[in-house]
Design an enzyme around this catalytic site. Structure first.
Site, PDB file in Angstrom:
ATOM      1  N   LYS A  43      -4.729  34.321   4.116  1.00 35.23           N
ATOM      2  CA  LYS A  43      -5.157  35.427   3.264  1.00 35.23           C
ATOM      3  C   LYS A  43      -3.944  36.228   2.813  1.00 35.23           C
ATOM      4  O   LYS A  43      -2.914  36.264   3.484  1.00 35.23           O
ATOM      5  CB  LYS A  43      -6.111  36.358   4.034  1.00 35.23           C
ATOM      6  CG  LYS A  43      -7.408  35.693   4.464  1.00 35.23           C
ATOM      7  CD  LYS A  43      -8.291  36.665   5.211  1.00 35.23           C
ATOM      8  CE  LYS A  43      -9.595  36.024   5.641  1.00 35.23           C
ATOM      9  NZ  LYS A  43     -10.449  36.965   6.384  1.00 35.23           N
ATOM     10  N   ARG A  92     -22.939  37.372  10.381  1.00 33.37           N
ATOM     11  CA  ARG A  92     -23.724  37.976   9.308  1.00 33.37           C
ATOM     12  C   ARG A  92     -24.887  37.089   8.905  1.00 33.37           C
ATOM     13  O   ARG A  92     -25.960  37.571   8.605  1.00 33.37           O
ATOM     14  CB  ARG A  92     -22.845  38.227   8.073  1.00 33.37           C
ATOM     15  CG  ARG A  92     -21.810  39.295   8.272  1.00 33.37           C
ATOM     16  CD  ARG A  92     -20.911  39.362   7.080  1.00 33.37           C
ATOM     17  NE  ARG A  92     -20.132  38.110   7.013  1.00 33.37           N
ATOM     18  CZ  ARG A  92     -18.997  37.973   6.384  1.00 33.37           C
ATOM     19  NH1 ARG A  92     -18.494  38.965   5.713  1.00 33.37           N
ATOM     20  NH2 ARG A  92     -18.353  36.836   6.383  1.00 33.37           N
ATOM     21  N   SER A 130     -15.010  42.342   3.864  1.00 39.60           N
ATOM     22  CA  SER A 130     -13.826  43.082   3.405  1.00 39.60           C
ATOM     23  C   SER A 130     -13.441  42.673   1.988  1.00 39.60           C
ATOM     24  O   SER A 130     -13.049  43.516   1.177  1.00 39.60           O
ATOM     25  CB  SER A 130     -12.650  42.835   4.350  1.00 39.60           C
ATOM     26  OG  SER A 130     -12.918  43.346   5.625  1.00 39.60           O
TER      27      SER A 130
END
Length: 161
Positions: A43, A92, A130
């Site tokens: 990332k 999630r 995020s």
């Protein structure tokens, strides 16, 4: 008797209310939680590790049994270093499970003494990531209620708003 210490690892770029929900719930189960910022090489982070740690510390200052740290190595090496007995991971959706199962299986191979515990996210945060928060903030979308105020302010500063 060994203290019950758990690690809650992540990139936290930035920390969201979904992350905080998992951390706060974990803090009720374990004597100590170490929220550990890992630098994910795949990332491109918006915030530095130090900035992420500061945002986490500010967001979690009301929890005396939670501390913030960082690491750049393997999670299981870090777990051994700090004496952790568990890793807390949030899920999630079903789509998270397959990815998390792979990580957990590898971690178990590296250190079978550290358990991984999954906590289902609060449904009001099940869509939250995020990446989505950063995208919304970049284009001046309303992110209140998705992140702590300190994070909302930091995002506005990053995007010069």
């Amino acid at each position: 008797m060994m203290r019950k210490l758990a690690i809650c690892p992540g990139s936290f770029d930035p920390v969201t209310n979904g992350h905080l929900d998992i951390i706060r719930r974990g803090a009720k189960v374990f004597e100590e939680i170490v929220v550990t910022v890992f630098n994910n090489q795949s990332k491109s982070p918006l915030f530095t590790v130090e900035e992420r740690m500061q945002l986490l510390e500010e967001s979690l200052k009301d929890l005396p049994n939670v501390r913030v740290d960082s690491s750049s190595g393997l999670l299981m090496d870090y777990a051994e270093e700090v004496g952790a007995t568990a890793v807390i991971r949030g899920l999630r959706a079903v789509s998270d499970f397959e990815y998390e199962m792979q990580i957990t299986s590898m971690n178990r191979k590296l250190n079978e003494d550290v358990e991984t515990l999954f906590m289902m996210t609060n449904t009001k945060y099940s869509f939250l990531s995020s990446s989505m928060v950063k995208e919304a903030a970049k284009y001046q979308g309303n992110i209140s209620g998705l992140v702590p105020e300190v994070v909302e302010t930091a995002l506005k500063q990053k995007y010069n708003q």
